[in-house]
Design a protein around this motif. Structure first.
Motif, PDB file in Angstrom:
ATOM      1  N   PHE A 479     -31.525 -33.820 -21.818  1.00 43.28           N
ATOM      2  CA  PHE A 479     -31.218 -35.319 -21.743  1.00 43.28           C
ATOM      3  C   PHE A 479     -30.896 -35.994 -22.943  1.00 43.28           C
ATOM      4  N   ARG A 480     -30.659 -37.212 -22.826  1.00 43.37           N
ATOM      5  CA  ARG A 480     -30.158 -38.001 -23.854  1.00 43.37           C
ATOM      6  C   ARG A 480     -31.030 -39.162 -23.823  1.00 43.37           C
ATOM      7  N   VAL A 481     -31.033 -39.899 -24.930  1.00 47.66           N
ATOM      8  CA  VAL A 481     -31.853 -40.906 -25.156  1.00 47.66           C
ATOM      9  C   VAL A 481     -30.959 -42.137 -25.749  1.00 47.66           C
ATOM     10  N   TYR A 482     -31.306 -43.618 -25.365  1.00 48.47           N
ATOM     11  CA  TYR A 482     -30.454 -44.493 -25.791  1.00 48.47           C
ATOM     12  C   TYR A 482     -31.726 -45.470 -26.420  1.00 48.47           C
ATOM     13  N   SER A 483     -31.331 -45.938 -27.723  1.00 52.89           N
ATOM     14  CA  SER A 483     -32.091 -46.671 -28.360  1.00 52.89           C
ATOM     15  C   SER A 483     -31.536 -48.146 -28.975  1.00 52.89           C
ATOM     16  N   PRO A 484     -31.633 -49.361 -28.113  1.00 52.03           N
ATOM     17  CA  PRO A 484     -30.957 -50.505 -28.753  1.00 52.03           C
ATOM     18  C   PRO A 484     -31.355 -51.082 -29.979  1.00 52.03           C
TER      19      PRO A 484
END
Length: 707
Positions: A479-484
């Motif tokens: 999986f991947r993660v997005y952190s704004p």
């Protein structure tokens, strides 16, 4: 005054300056008031990734999946793959290895400056002064504290490159050609940007000496030109392993075509020229101009002799200083239009490194002249120096608002000027004058240098985002993660093997940046080293909250297998499921995330009749078992250098959904293998290998001249 084992003395001085990391070897060098460093954002994670790739998959990684959804790695000049001294990071404990690398490069810079000054006729004391100026130049130390590892390593090779081209011009022999090529190649491999500036300076320095020596030394002009051309070609071969893949991918990056304003970012404001007189304690690395009061005074003494070589160094310093002003002068705009590489480079103030080198060489000549009893002009120059010191305190303190620096300047400038006056008038022995001058120069530079860095414990640095990263690492992969809000720092993400679609790196695929602007909802004008971009000039606490009102497109993020989001603030959007808060990081599951691999049939995205699963994964090779018919979509960033085989037969990799990879499958169960080999890497490796064989042969045949 003569020095025995100057290289050992310089190594001891380098270790003494960095004593704080020697007593805390697992500590990270940081700027005094900063929570960020390119060391931990880029270089430390890259080294850790290379080590793990070699240990777990037996691969030298050419593709990096950890940030920005996956990007070319071998072509990235910041990867550290092709700079030989960085291989030290692969065999020693990682953080202490970085600190050792810094100490060794500091000493290497000093040793190169010493050799260059001595080759110019400076005394041992003059050479040591040049060494101190280059080793402990506040600008270099400030860049190191900011984490600019490659730039600092390249700085250590600049004096060696100038030393080598001087020898090449004087002797024009095969071994000198090889030595020049190696020094130039190391400069470029460490940092392409400083390699550009240093290469121009080296070419000019060679031309100066070639013109001089061609009149006196019995060899033809053609011989000198042929060996210079040979050195350039050999250096090109040695850097081919980096530059050929970089050239192959350059057209796909968003870095090319920087505007004049983007290229001139962090230009040196003219008022910071006063920093030559008053040191900016703890200041910003790009605008650091202080070279040391002693060095500047003695550079004036050396310049007063006004021979050809002094005029050349003065010209180099003046040209580099004007260039460093960047967009504050019309000259930079003209150069921007005439020199295409400037559309790729940023930060003209980094040309100030050439000013430091020039001051170091002129100061070595000045100390040598006074040590040997030279009189006359130095007396007048010393008086000018004392008058300048008086003005420096008031003007510098008023304009730059640096009270602590004014106090230091009020001591160093008068004492330095007084030493020159006493020696010029014959009241101070040459050896004593040299010793006192070196001590004063060292004390001045160390006082400034110690304000430019601190050491943060590894436990503190690697704890940032640890709780959230540890929870994510325990979830089923891939999986991947997005952190704004950059809530999973890259050093922490690398430690736990977390793959993110955000990231900080100047090396970015243009199509990916365009896609992420739509996926994140953040599209600020101009070039940015971060995805998503952040507004300029925000303090760290505000930067983390800069995108709190932006709602990302979860469906587009889902295409990239973004199953989780991590933010420094609560988020609300349809399709986001809260998963709790861990040490200030709010975690969410993206219910619209798609698998890493799926087969798209006639029913639409992800709803095909077939199935797909990852059978094996590594940075350079991915194996998928998939059932057709349909389009196998691999949620990995598309790049034309990825190849595919279906059941052992070559297959076309197509671009799908804008940035993903796809392969069409016929009916039945298939094994699809994706492999990555960067364009130009094969020829680059061959050229570099041939270059090193040539260097080894030349050195072995003429080893008696390598001294």
């Amino acid at each position: 005054m003569s020095w025995r084992r100057p290289s050992l003395i310089l190594l001891i001085l380098a270790a003494g300056f960095f004593w704080r990391v020697l007593v805390m070897p697992d500590g990270f060098i940081y700027r005094p008031n900063s929570l960020y460093s390119d060391l931990t954002i880029t270089h430390w994670p890259n080294a850790l990734f290379i080590r793990r790739s070699l240990a777990e998959w037996g691969q030298l990684p050419f593709w990096r999946p950890l940030i920005l959804g996956g990007q070319p790695f071998a072509a990235n000049p910041l990867s550290g793959l092709w700079y030989p001294p960085c291989w030290l990071l692969l065999v020693l404990p990682l953080t202490p290895a970085f600190n050792l690398l810094f100490v060794l490069h500091t000493a290497w810079a000093g040793w190169g400056a010493y050799r260059l000054a001595r080759a110019m006729g400076a005394s041992s004391a003059g050479g040591m002064l040049a060494a101190l100026i280059l080793m402990f130049a506040p600008k270099g130390l400030a860049h190191l504290a900011a984490g600019h590892v490659g730039l600092y390593c390249a700085w250590a090779w600049l004096p060696w490159t100038l030393w080598a081209v001087r020898r090449l011009a004087e002797r024009a022999g095969p071994v000198d050609m090889a030595t020049t090529a190696v020094a130039t190649a190391m400069l470029i491999l460490a940092d392409v940007r400083l390699g550009f500036y240093g290469g121009i300076a080296a070419a000019g320095y060679w031309l100066l000496h070639h013109t001089q020596y061609a009149k006196r030394v019995p060899y033809s002009v053609l011989r000198g030109l042929s060996f210079a051309l040979g050195a350039a070609l050999l250096a090109g071969a040695l850097v081919a392993v980096q530059m050929v893949p970089l050239a192959a991918v350059a057209g796909r990056l968003n870095r090319g075509g920087l505007s004049l304003e983007e290229s001139g970012v962090a230009s040196l404001p003219p008022r910071y020229l006063l920093g030559l007189l008053v040191a900016d304690h703890g200041g910003f690395q790009e605008w650091m101009t202080y070279v040391g009061a002693v060095g500047l005074l003695l550079a004036g003494v050396g310049l007063a002799r006004w021979r050809v070589r002094e005029r050349w160094w003065f010209g180099l310093a003046a040209a580099a200083a004007v260039y460093s002003l960047g967009i504050y002068t019309p000259l930079y705009g003209l150069l921007y239009r005439l020199l295409p590489p400037l559309a790729w480079l940023r930060g003209p103030a980094r040309a100030w490194f050439l000013v430091i080198a020039a001051v170091g060489m002129l100061a070595a000549q000045g100390l040598t002249a006074l040590e040997g009893g030279h009189k006359g002009r130095p007396c007048g120059l010393a008086a000018v120096g004392l008058a300048t010191a008086a003005a420096a305190g008031g003007v510098g303190g008023l304009v730059l608002r640096l009270p602590a620096s004014v106090v230091a300047a009020a001591v160093v400038w008068p004492v330095g000027g007084l030493l020159i006056l006493l020696r010029a008038s014959g009241r101070l022995r040459g050896s004593l004058f040299a010793s006192l001058t070196l001590l004063l120069a060292l004390a001045d530079l160390w006082v400034v240098g110690f304000t430019l860095y601190r050491v943060r414990p590894a436990e503190e640095v690697l704890a940032e985002g640890r709780a959230a990263a540890a929870w994510l690492a325990a979830q089923p992969r891939p999986f991947r993660v997005y952190s704004p809000s950059y809530s999973i720092p890259q050093q922490t993400g690398a430690t736990y093997g977390i793959e993110t679609v955000d990231g900080v790196d100047p090396f970015q695929l243009a199509d990916y940046v365009t896609f992420m602007q739509a996926a994140t909802g953040v599209a600020l004008p101009g070039y940015s080293v971060t995805v998503p971009p952040f507004p300029e000039g925000l303090p760290p606490e505000e930067m983390l909250l800069a995108h709190r009102d932006v709602i990302p497109d979860l469906e587009l993020l889902g295409l990239l297998n973004v199953r989780y989001l991590a933010a420094a603030y609560p988020m609300e959007a349809e399709g986001l499921t809260p998963l709790g808060e861990r040490d200030g990081v709010y975690l969410y599951r993206n219910e619209r995330a798609l698998p890493r691999a799926f087969v798209r049939g006639a029913l639409g995205r992800g709803d095909g009749e077939g199935e797909a699963r990852l059978a094996w994964w590594s940075p350079n090779r991915i194996e998928v078992e998939a059932e057709g018919p349909g389009l196998l979509v691999l949620s990995e960033v598309y790049d034309p250098d990825w190849r595919a085989e279906v059941d052992g037969q070559p297959a076309e990799v197509v671009r799908t959904d804008g940035i993903l990879r796809g392969v069409y499958l016929e009916e039945g169960l298939h094994r699809v293998v994706f492999t990555y080999w960067p364009g130009g890497l094969g020829p680059g490796i061959a050229l570099t290998a041939a270059g090193w064989v040539c260097v080894a042969a030349l050195w072995a045949r003429h080893r008696g001249r390598v001294r």
